[in-house]
Scaffold this active site. Structure first.
Site, PDB file in Angstrom:
ATOM      1  CG  ASN A   8     -65.334 -25.843 -12.967  1.00 21.17           C
ATOM      2  OD1 ASN A   8     -65.512 -24.880 -13.725  1.00 21.17           O
ATOM      3  ND2 ASN A   8     -64.126 -26.275 -12.621  1.00 21.17           N
ATOM      4  CE  LYS A  10     -63.137 -28.829 -15.136  1.00 19.13           C
ATOM      5  NZ  LYS A  10     -62.229 -29.968 -15.094  1.00 19.13           N
ATOM      6  CG  HIS A  95     -60.095 -26.256 -10.945  1.00 17.33           C
ATOM      7  ND1 HIS A  95     -59.367 -26.913 -11.914  1.00 17.33           N
ATOM      8  CD2 HIS A  95     -61.225 -26.977 -10.754  1.00 17.33           C
ATOM      9  CE1 HIS A  95     -60.049 -27.990 -12.292  1.00 17.33           C
ATOM     10  NE2 HIS A  95     -61.177 -28.047 -11.604  1.00 17.33           N
ATOM     11  CD  GLU A  97     -59.160 -28.068 -15.404  1.00 17.33           C
ATOM     12  OE1 GLU A  97     -59.930 -27.115 -15.585  1.00 17.33           O
ATOM     13  OE2 GLU A  97     -59.543 -29.264 -15.377  1.00 17.33           O
ATOM     14  CD  GLU A 167     -62.304 -30.454  -8.394  1.00 16.79           C
ATOM     15  OE1 GLU A 167     -63.442 -30.719  -8.782  1.00 16.79           O
ATOM     16  OE2 GLU A 167     -61.542 -29.683  -9.011  1.00 16.79           O
ATOM     17  N   GLY A 173     -61.305 -35.285 -15.307  1.00 19.02           N
ATOM     18  CA  GLY A 173     -61.447 -35.411 -16.757  1.00 19.02           C
ATOM     19  C   GLY A 173     -60.853 -36.693 -17.306  1.00 19.02           C
ATOM     20  CB  SER A 213     -64.138 -39.003 -13.292  1.00 20.37           C
ATOM     21  OG  SER A 213     -63.090 -38.572 -14.146  1.00 20.37           O
ATOM     22  N   GLY A 235     -67.217 -32.369 -16.514  1.00 23.46           N
ATOM     23  CA  GLY A 235     -67.852 -32.909 -17.730  1.00 23.46           C
ATOM     24  C   GLY A 235     -69.332 -33.219 -17.594  1.00 23.46           C
TER      25      GLY A 235
HETATM   26  P1  13P Z   1     -64.552 -33.776 -14.315  1.00 30.19           P
HETATM   27  O1  13P Z   1     -65.852 -33.986 -13.591  1.00 30.19           O
HETATM   28  O2  13P Z   1     -64.719 -33.485 -15.776  1.00 30.19           O
HETATM   29  O3  13P Z   1     -63.558 -34.851 -14.011  1.00 30.19           O
HETATM   30  O4  13P Z   1     -63.922 -32.410 -13.700  1.00 30.19           O
HETATM   31  C1  13P Z   1     -63.836 -32.258 -12.335  1.00 30.19           C
HETATM   32  C2  13P Z   1     -63.454 -30.857 -12.039  1.00 30.19           C
HETATM   33  O5  13P Z   1     -62.365 -30.423 -12.337  1.00 30.19           O
HETATM   34  C3  13P Z   1     -64.463 -29.997 -11.395  1.00 30.19           C
HETATM   35  O6  13P Z   1     -63.902 -28.804 -10.959  1.00 30.19           O
END
Ligand code: 13P
Length: 255
Positions: A8, A10, A95, A97, A167, A173, A213, A235
């Site tokens: 992803n 983002k 998600h 976010e 998640e 993150g 992560s 990430g």
């Molecule tokens: P990270 O791998 O950056 O923690 O993000 C996870 C995520 O939100 C994937 O959708």
């Protein structure tokens, strides 16, 4: 059981950067066997260019979000059909976010799931608890609510098309990964919920991804858990080398 590694991106990568990544990923995976299914979720602007590069390869494309309406006066939004036409097979829905920064609640997520399914997209439904909810021992209650309300009114023939991504919000993150056993415990709970609500068979076939992560270093240990069928990566999916190391986790463990 299928295994899926999904990236992803983002709000990252210009069209040029996204196309370059897709070309390099395609090259690196060409002819590889015994690897998981691979999905990338670029930002909307890069969906079509990336889909064009990846056409005919094994890598599939996901939208990061869709609107629940087919069309209309929704400035700034993109429908499921538009995402499908741009080359998507999947759509990430709910998600954390979207939930926390854009106010999406379970009822809306339920409508988005229906819209995605109606357009022929396979939803990747994200669920997970916050740190406070975990500390208050509310994890299972939160997961249960997100599943009950998110999948409300959906039949087994729809739910079997859905991938679930656990998640934990506190792991996204932050560099704080859930331990393999913490993740496994929630994945097992999700599978148990699916067995009760749908059927034992559907529950066994549902792909449940872990996200939060994930790195090339911890992917193998997470993926070795019986109810973890892959990963949704933020990430560490932005760099093609690190994404490929995660895709090849079973060959690179301990390297
Ligand atoms: P990270 O791998 O950056 O923690 O993000 C996870 C995520 O939100 C994937 O959708």
């Amino acid at each position: 059981m299928r295994t899926i590694i999904a990236g992803n991106w983002k709000m990252n990568k210009t069209i040029a950067e996204a196309v370059d990544f897709a070309n390099r990923l395609r090259e690196k995976l060409a002819g590889k066997t015994g690897i998981p299914e691979v999905i990338v979720a670029p930002p909307f602007t890069a969906l079509n260019p990336v889909s064009v590069v990846l056409r005919g390869s094994a890598v599939l494309v996901a939208a990061q979000n869709i609107h629940e309406a087919d069309h209309g006066a929704f400035t700034g939004e993109v429908s499921a059909l538009m995402a499908r036409e741009a080359g998507c097979t999947y759509a990430i829905i709910g998600h954390s976010e979207r939930r926390t920064l854009f106010g999406e609640r379970d009822e809306r997520i339920n409508k988005k799931l229906s819209a995605a399914l109606a357009a022929g997209l396979h939803p990747i439904l994200c669920i997970g608890e916050t740190l406070q909810e975990r500390e208050e021992n509310q994890t299972e209650r939160v997961i249960e609510r997100q599943l009950n309300e998110g999948l409300n009114n959906l039949g087994n023939d729809d739910i079997e098309k859905i991938i679930v991504a656990y998640e934990p919000v506190w792991a996204i993150g932050t560099g704080k990964t859930a331990t393999p056993s913490q993740a496994q415990e929630v994945h097992r709970f999700i599978r148990g919920w699916l067995a009760k609500r749908c059927s034992g068979e559907l529950s066994q076939q549902t792909v449940i991804l872990y996200g939060g992560s994930v790195t090339p270093q911890n992917a193998g240990a997470l993926m070795s858990q019986p109810d973890i069928n892959g990963a949704l990566i933020g990430g560490a999916s932005l760099d093609v080398e690190s994404f490929v190391r995660i895709i090849e986790y079973q060959f690179t463990q301990g390297v």
